[in-house]
Motif scaffolding. Structure first.
Motif, short mmCIF file in Angstrom:
data_model
loop_
_atom_site.label_atom_id
_atom_site.label_comp_id
_atom_site.label_asym_id
_atom_site.label_seq_id
_atom_site.Cartn_x
_atom_site.Cartn_y
_atom_site.Cartn_z
N THR A 73 6.54 33.94 3.86
CA THR A 73 7.43 33.13 3.60
C THR A 73 8.46 33.44 4.55
O THR A 73 8.63 34.32 5.25
CB THR A 73 8.01 33.38 2.31
OG1 THR A 73 8.89 32.50 1.75
CG2 THR A 73 8.53 34.84 1.94
N GLN A 74 9.28 32.20 4.99
CA GLN A 74 10.14 32.24 6.01
C GLN A 74 11.39 32.98 5.74
O GLN A 74 11.79 33.05 4.63
CB GLN A 74 10.52 30.65 6.25
CG GLN A 74 10.97 30.50 7.60
CD GLN A 74 11.26 29.04 7.94
OE1 GLN A 74 12.26 28.41 8.03
NE2 GLN A 74 10.21 28.23 8.82
N ASN A 75 11.84 33.83 6.83
CA ASN A 75 13.06 34.41 6.53
C ASN A 75 14.16 33.64 6.94
O ASN A 75 14.26 32.56 7.43
CB ASN A 75 13.07 35.59 7.71
CG ASN A 75 12.56 36.88 7.16
OD1 ASN A 75 12.70 37.08 6.15
ND2 ASN A 75 11.80 37.51 8.23
N PRO A 76 15.49 33.82 6.66
CA PRO A 76 16.57 33.12 6.68
C PRO A 76 16.72 32.93 8.22
O PRO A 76 16.61 33.88 8.88
CB PRO A 76 17.79 33.71 5.94
CG PRO A 76 17.39 35.07 5.57
CD PRO A 76 16.06 34.96 5.68
N ASP A 77 17.37 32.04 8.83
CA ASP A 77 17.85 31.72 10.14
C ASP A 77 19.17 32.13 10.24
O ASP A 77 20.14 31.36 9.90
CB ASP A 77 17.67 30.33 10.58
CG ASP A 77 17.87 30.01 12.02
OD1 ASP A 77 18.61 30.95 12.53
OD2 ASP A 77 17.48 28.86 12.60
N ILE A 78 19.36 33.50 10.51
CA ILE A 78 20.79 34.13 10.56
C ILE A 78 21.65 33.26 11.64
O ILE A 78 22.87 33.14 11.32
CB ILE A 78 20.73 35.55 11.09
CG1 ILE A 78 19.52 36.24 10.07
CG2 ILE A 78 22.00 36.25 11.06
CD1 ILE A 78 19.39 37.85 10.66
N ALA A 79 21.32 33.02 12.82
CA ALA A 79 22.00 32.27 13.69
C ALA A 79 22.66 30.96 13.20
O ALA A 79 23.71 30.64 13.20
CB ALA A 79 21.22 32.07 14.92
N ALA A 80 21.96 30.25 12.64
CA ALA A 80 21.91 28.90 12.06
C ALA A 80 23.05 29.21 10.92
O ALA A 80 24.17 28.18 10.74
CB ALA A 80 20.98 28.11 11.39
N GLU A 81 22.74 30.20 10.12
CA GLU A 81 23.75 30.30 8.96
C GLU A 81 25.00 30.86 9.43
O GLU A 81 26.33 30.33 8.91
CB GLU A 81 23.26 31.69 7.90
CG GLU A 81 23.72 31.50 6.85
CD GLU A 81 22.63 32.77 5.77
OE1 GLU A 81 23.34 33.11 4.97
OE2 GLU A 81 21.52 32.71 6.02
N VAL A 82 24.94 31.73 10.69
CA VAL A 82 26.45 32.00 11.10
C VAL A 82 27.15 30.69 11.67
O VAL A 82 28.34 30.35 11.53
CB VAL A 82 26.26 33.30 12.31
CG1 VAL A 82 27.63 33.39 12.95
CG2 VAL A 82 25.91 34.29 11.73
N GLY A 83 26.21 30.01 12.45
CA GLY A 83 26.98 28.87 12.98
C GLY A 83 27.49 27.91 11.86
O GLY A 83 28.56 27.24 12.37
N ARG A 84 26.88 27.74 10.82
CA ARG A 84 27.44 27.10 9.69
C ARG A 84 28.86 27.67 9.11
O ARG A 84 29.79 26.80 8.86
CB ARG A 84 26.44 26.73 8.67
CG ARG A 84 25.48 25.67 8.91
CD ARG A 84 24.80 25.28 7.80
NE ARG A 84 23.66 26.39 7.19
CZ ARG A 84 22.89 26.71 7.37
NH1 ARG A 84 21.98 26.00 8.48
NH2 ARG A 84 22.11 27.95 6.78
N ALA A 85 28.73 29.01 8.95
CA ALA A 85 29.86 29.53 8.23
C ALA A 85 31.04 30.01 9.04
O ALA A 85 31.97 30.04 8.58
CB ALA A 85 29.19 30.85 7.68
N LYS A 86 30.74 30.10 10.46
CA LYS A 86 31.86 30.57 11.31
C LYS A 86 33.01 29.71 11.47
O LYS A 86 32.93 28.34 11.37
CB LYS A 86 31.28 30.98 12.70
CG LYS A 86 31.21 29.45 13.75
CD LYS A 86 30.50 30.21 14.97
CE LYS A 86 30.51 28.96 15.95
NZ LYS A 86 31.81 28.61 16.41
#
Ligand SMILES: Cc1cc2nc3c(=O)[nH]c(=O)nc-3n(C[C@H](O)[C@H](O)[C@H](O)COP(=O)(O)O)c2cc1C
Length: 411
Positions: free
Chosen positions: A311-324
């Motif tokens: 199963t796919q792991n979270p995309d950390i960079a994309a998540e940070v990109g949205r949250a920063k």
């Protein structure tokens, strides 16, 4: 830009003062490391130090004569005014190990030996590495001397805790030569990132299938740690979320948060997000993990074939990109095998990155486990730049370019 593969500190001038502690035995290795990095090293030994380390070892490794304390006023060398010559020559002055006695001499500002006189006369940064019996270190006289020196701008590097030569356990050990060398390299590096909080992810992740097997990749963490190291040398505070790697370099000065899986890495990064002003995503994060992880070892008997459901792991960079926040800078890495530029630019946009560093992991001398790398720096505005060389030198060029592009609003 092809970066020189020679020592990164070529021609930089280091004055090493060795005083009479048992840990002086570590100084030939320190000199070897500094010389290997390209530094020129001049050494002064106290009389007491000569009992603990051979002058010949230090002169052979430095390729220079080794000075004595009494050369300050010797008939043979006094006319050269060695304390002024060495003081003006040095770009960094280091006392390692620094005895309780020499700390007292320096705190009093005495100039009755070559070391005291040279360190009064120099304008170079001075670093001292106190090393002694734990009680000598804790004594109020020693503590006051070290505080006095720190108050005058001397960098007093905390001794390590461990087994001491006197047979006791405690604080007072000289750090390892690799760590002392790191402090010297930091002292020689211009500080254009002072106080910046830099969060770096580095290394691979491991996605366990059962207690003894995992899916991973060959990342060694070298590129991410080189980025972390260079930011620290430039004055940043650096936190590294580090996947499981074999030890291959000193982590001195870096705050390390060890993680194993992509989920752990995501949690550690999100926990540090409000702290960070720049986030460098250099880890090789596994895209997939086992849908179900077996509690006990999967046995081979009676199983000719097995299927893994991932199963796919979270995309950390994309998540940070949205949250920063808009003033936080996010720098990504892309390890690609095909259509490098198109994929990297798409990733830059899709993940809200401020810069991306792309490498072709199939090219010779690039990517995973290699000591060298070729990286293309792509930013939303401005020209692309390509850097090629040792990972350490590539990291330096990348930070220079990012700082030069005015990417950090607080600079
Ligand atoms: C075996 C031995 C080990 C010593 N180790 C240390 C030490 O680790 N740190 C220290 O401050 N003094 C140590 N000393 C005491 C110093 O050698 C002594 O104070 C000397 O005067 C220091 O001179 P210097 O500061 O000019 O080198 C040691 C002495 C002996 C006999």
């Amino acid at each position: 830009m092809a970066l020189s593969a020679s020592g990164s500190f070529k021609g930089r001038r280091v004055l090493l003062c060795v005083t009479g502690g048992i840990a002086a035995y570590k100084t030939p290795e320190l000199v070897r490391r500094l010389v290997k990095a390209g530094c020129e090293v001049e050494v002064i030994l106290t009389r007491a130090a000569e009992k603990f380390v051979a002058r010949l070892a230090l002169s052979t490794l430095s390729g220079q004569r080794v000075w004595r304390e009494e050369d300050l006023l010797s008939d043979e060398h006094g006319f050269e005014i060695p304390h002024i010559r060495l003081a003006e020559w040095a770009e960094a002055a280091v006392v390692a190990p620094c005895t309780a006695n020499t700390a007292a001499v320096l705190a009093q500002g005495r100039a009755d030996g070559l070391i005291g006189a040279a360190l009064l006369a120099t304008r170079a940064p001075v670093l001292i590495f106190p090393a002694m019996n734990a009680h000598m270190l804790e004594h109020p006289a020693t503590q006051e001397n070290l505080r006095t020196l720190a108050g005058r701008g001397v960098r007093v590097v905390e001794p390590a805790v461990g087994a001491l030569a006197c047979g006791e356990e405690g604080r007072g050990r000289l750090p390892e030569p690799e760590e002392i060398a790191e402090e010297v390299f930091r002292a020689l590096t211009p500080k254009d990132m002072v106080g910046l909080h830099v969060l770096v992810t580095a290394g691979p992740t491991r996605e366990y299938l059962d207690p003894v097997r995992f899916i991973s990749n060959p990342s060694t963490g070298r590129m991410g740690l080189a980025m972390a190291r260079e930011a620290w040398r430039r004055g940043a505070e650096v936190r590294v979320v580090l996947g499981p790697i074999e030890a291959h370099c000193s982590l001195h000065g870096l705050e390390i948060i060890p993680v194993v899986s992509a989920l752990e890495m995501r949690d550690a990064v999100m926990d540090s997000l409000s702290w960070a002003q720049a986030i460098v995503k250099a880890a090789a994060v596994g895209d997939y993990r086992a849908k179900e992880r077996a509690e006990r070892k999967v046995k081979r008997e009676g199983r000719e074939e097995i299927s893994l459901e991932l199963t796919q792991n979270p995309d950390i960079a994309a998540e940070v990109g949205r949250a920063k926040h808009p003033d936080q800078i996010l720098i990504g890495f892309a390890a690609e095998t095909d259509d490098l530029l198109h994929n990297a630019r798409a990733k830059l946009e899709r993940k809200g990155l401020d810069a991306i560093l792309v490498n072709d992991v199939l090219a010779a001398g690039c990517g995973f486990a290699s000591e060298t790398n070729t990286l293309r720096l792509i930013c939303p505005v401005g020209e692309d730049e390509v850097f090629s060389g040792l990972k350490e030198d590539v990291a330096r060029a990348v930070w220079s370019s990012l700082v030069g592009r005015g990417l950090f609003p607080m600079r």
